[in-house]
Scaffold this active site. Structure first.
Site, PDB file in Angstrom:
ATOM      1  N   SER A 154      17.649 -10.254  -4.288  1.00  0.00           N
ATOM      2  CA  SER A 154      16.335  -9.933  -3.717  1.00  0.00           C
ATOM      3  C   SER A 154      15.801  -8.722  -4.480  1.00  0.00           C
ATOM      4  CB  SER A 154      16.529  -9.560  -2.242  1.00  0.00           C
ATOM      5  OG  SER A 154      15.381  -8.948  -1.707  1.00  0.00           O
ATOM      6  N   TYR A 167      21.237  -5.304   4.472  1.00  0.00           N
ATOM      7  CA  TYR A 167      20.637  -6.264   3.535  1.00  0.00           C
ATOM      8  C   TYR A 167      20.639  -5.671   2.127  1.00  0.00           C
ATOM      9  CZ  TYR A 167      17.312  -9.922   2.043  1.00  0.00           C
ATOM     10  OH  TYR A 167      16.698 -10.998   1.419  1.00  0.00           O
TER      11      TYR A 167
HETATM   12  N1  LIG Z   1      11.897 -15.108   1.813  1.00  0.00           N
HETATM   13  C1  LIG Z   1      11.928 -13.940   1.200  1.00  0.00           C
HETATM   14  O1  LIG Z   1      10.937 -13.155   1.257  1.00  0.00           O
HETATM   15  C2  LIG Z   1      13.128 -13.559   0.396  1.00  0.00           C
HETATM   16  C3  LIG Z   1      13.003 -12.484  -0.519  1.00  0.00           C
HETATM   17  C4  LIG Z   1      14.105 -12.110  -1.276  1.00  0.00           C
HETATM   18  C5  LIG Z   1      15.307 -12.799  -1.135  1.00  0.00           C
HETATM   19  N2  LIG Z   1      15.406 -13.826  -0.236  1.00  0.00           N
HETATM   20  C6  LIG Z   1      16.692 -14.512  -0.126  1.00  0.00           C
HETATM   21  O2  LIG Z   1      16.485 -15.899  -0.329  1.00  0.00           O
HETATM   22  C7  LIG Z   1      17.590 -16.629   0.252  1.00  0.00           C
HETATM   23  C8  LIG Z   1      17.046 -17.839   0.993  1.00  0.00           C
HETATM   24  O3  LIG Z   1      16.317 -17.405   2.124  1.00  0.00           O
HETATM   25  P1  LIG Z   1      14.900 -18.026   2.516  1.00  0.00           P
HETATM   26  O4  LIG Z   1      13.889 -16.976   2.274  1.00  0.00           O
HETATM   27  O5  LIG Z   1      14.715 -19.352   1.929  1.00  0.00           O
HETATM   28  O6  LIG Z   1      15.056 -18.089   4.123  1.00  0.00           O
HETATM   29  P2  LIG Z   1      15.279 -19.334   5.104  1.00  0.00           P
HETATM   30  O7  LIG Z   1      15.687 -18.739   6.396  1.00  0.00           O
HETATM   31  O8  LIG Z   1      14.086 -20.219   5.064  1.00  0.00           O
HETATM   32  O9  LIG Z   1      16.510 -20.090   4.436  1.00  0.00           O
HETATM   33  C9  LIG Z   1      17.826 -19.593   4.498  1.00  0.00           C
HETATM   34  C10 LIG Z   1      18.761 -20.758   4.737  1.00  0.00           C
HETATM   35  O10 LIG Z   1      20.102 -20.260   4.807  1.00  0.00           O
HETATM   36  C11 LIG Z   1      20.739 -20.875   5.915  1.00  0.00           C
HETATM   37  N3  LIG Z   1      21.839 -20.037   6.408  1.00  0.00           N
HETATM   38  C12 LIG Z   1      21.769 -18.888   7.143  1.00  0.00           C
HETATM   39  N4  LIG Z   1      22.988 -18.440   7.422  1.00  0.00           N
HETATM   40  C13 LIG Z   1      23.866 -19.299   6.874  1.00  0.00           C
HETATM   41  C14 LIG Z   1      25.283 -19.351   6.808  1.00  0.00           C
HETATM   42  N5  LIG Z   1      26.058 -18.435   7.407  1.00  0.00           N
HETATM   43  N6  LIG Z   1      25.848 -20.372   6.121  1.00  0.00           N
HETATM   44  C15 LIG Z   1      25.081 -21.316   5.534  1.00  0.00           C
HETATM   45  N7  LIG Z   1      23.754 -21.329   5.571  1.00  0.00           N
HETATM   46  C16 LIG Z   1      23.142 -20.313   6.216  1.00  0.00           C
HETATM   47  C17 LIG Z   1      19.642 -21.060   6.936  1.00  0.00           C
HETATM   48  O11 LIG Z   1      19.971 -22.023   7.922  1.00  0.00           O
HETATM   49  C18 LIG Z   1      18.471 -21.471   6.040  1.00  0.00           C
HETATM   50  O12 LIG Z   1      18.419 -22.867   5.846  1.00  0.00           O
HETATM   51  C19 LIG Z   1      18.331 -15.619   1.120  1.00  0.00           C
HETATM   52  O13 LIG Z   1      19.507 -15.202   0.444  1.00  0.00           O
HETATM   53  C20 LIG Z   1      17.361 -14.452   1.233  1.00  0.00           C
HETATM   54  O14 LIG Z   1      18.015 -13.232   1.455  1.00  0.00           O
HETATM   55  C21 LIG Z   1      14.343 -14.222   0.519  1.00  0.00           C
END
Ligand SMILES: NC(=O)c1ccc[n+]([C@@H]2O[C@H](COP(=O)([O-])OP(=O)(O)OC[C@H]3O[C@@H](n4cnc5c(N)ncnc54)[C@H](O)[C@@H]3O)[C@@H](O)[C@H]2O)c1
Length: 289
Positions: A154, A167
């Site tokens: 991130s 985080y």
């Molecule tokens: N959305 C943002 O603004 C953003 C920014 C930077 C980084 N990220 C990172 O992107 C990645 C994906 O997140 P996203 O934004 O798509 O959110 P999201 O919540 O839409 O997707 C995350 C997915 O991970 C799954 N998940 C959660 N805990 C889990 C576990 N213990 N085991 C297996 N699966 C699990 C959830 O069910 C979900 O399907 C994450 O690592 C997040 O930290 C997101």
């Protein structure tokens, strides 16, 4: 030319008929990358803790003609990730793309840490990635075909944000893990490595509490400060870029051997400011969200 001292990151140019494993593949960035890789003709293994969305995602890919399996996985549980690797091997054999992407937001401040919340966030966001590497990287290197691991960190892996301690700690660690993995493998194997560091992306990340383990679910009302933080984050995430845009960056990085994936170039200057602060010894600089 790579900068002095940098090794060339191996590239993976052909996707068709090869196999991708995507954690957190049932929604958000994971689902978008799965969709993009399916369009390239890859077989998919979707791993997620949420069974309903996972089943829907698998059904959607099946109806589009993609060879796919879904494996309910909690990435913070090592045996789950080992079982994921076994199911993948049984169905598809060699793995060519591993997207260690499942993640949750939360954890709260460093000054007054909620230790159990920290354990949850670090378990998923940091150990989930490590377990993925442990379960898959050895075989990926051994089969000798071009392959790639992308770890989702991130902007919080490159810049500190007050109130986001667990985080931040997890995501900085994912950047470090990816850098070290790349240094250990890029010169001698066909495994490429990239680390994804986005700013805000319009996904369900602000609703990570939906996947809280039972022992952390509480009926307590959030404090005014917690509620304000939650509202700000939800708003910023809702205004984030579409996950499909992130998927383009990820596929391009695999193809071209790009290591750091920064889909939000506006943060670049802030990363440079942090690096300058480190060298000059000044106190950390707060980044506006
Ligand atoms: N959305 C943002 O603004 C953003 C920014 C930077 C980084 N990220 C990172 O992107 C990645 C994906 O997140 P996203 O934004 O798509 O959110 P999201 O919540 O839409 O997707 C995350 C997915 O991970 C799954 N998940 C959660 N805990 C889990 C576990 N213990 N085991 C297996 N699966 C699990 C959830 O069910 C979900 O399907 C994450 O690592 C997040 O930290 C997101």
């Amino acid at each position: 030319m790579p900068p002095t001292g940098a090794c060339q990151n191996p590239r993976m140019e052909w996707f068709d008929g090869r196999t991708a494993v995507i954690t957190g593949g049932a929604s958000g960035i994971g689902l978008a990358v799965a969709t993009r890789l399916a369009a390239e003709g890859m077989n998919l293994v979707l791993a997620d803790i949420e069974e309903g969305p996972l089943g829907e995602a698998v059904a959607g890919f099946e109806s589009g003609g993609t060879a796919v399996i879904g494996v309910r996985t909690d990435v913070s549980v090592r045996d789950d990730v080992l079982a994921l690797a076994a199911a993948t091997n049984e169905r598809f054999g060699n793995v060519h793309v591993l997207f260690n992407n499942a993640g949750v937001g939360g954890g709260g401040p460093v000054a007054d840490p909620d230790i159990e919340m920290w354990e949850w966030v670090i378990g998923v966001d940091l150990f989930g990635v490590l377990y993925g590497i442990k379960a898959f990287a050895g075989d990926m290197i051994a089969h000798g075909e071009p392959c790639h691991i992308v770890n989702t960190a991130s902007m919080a892996g490159l810049l500190p944000f007050p109130g986001m301690g667990a985080y931040n700690v997890s995501k900085y660690s994912v950047v470090a893990m990816s850098e070290v993995l790349s240094l250990e493998t890029s010169a001698t194997t066909d495994l490429g490595v990239s680390v994804l560091c986005p700013g805000f992306v319009a996904t369900k990340i602000a609703d990570s509490g939906r996947n809280l383990p039972e022992h952390l679910v509480t009926n307590e009302e959030p404090t005014a400060e917690q509620e304000m933080m939650q509202n700000v984050i939800s708003e910023l995430v809702a205004q984030g870029i579409p996950p499909a845009e992130i998927a383009e960056h990820v596929v391009d990085a695999i193809r071209t051997g790009r290591f750091y994936i920064l889909p939000h170039p506006e943060f670049g200057e802030r990363v440079e400011t942090r690096a300058a602060a480190i060298v000059s010894g000044s106190a950390p600089i707060v980044t506006e969200l």
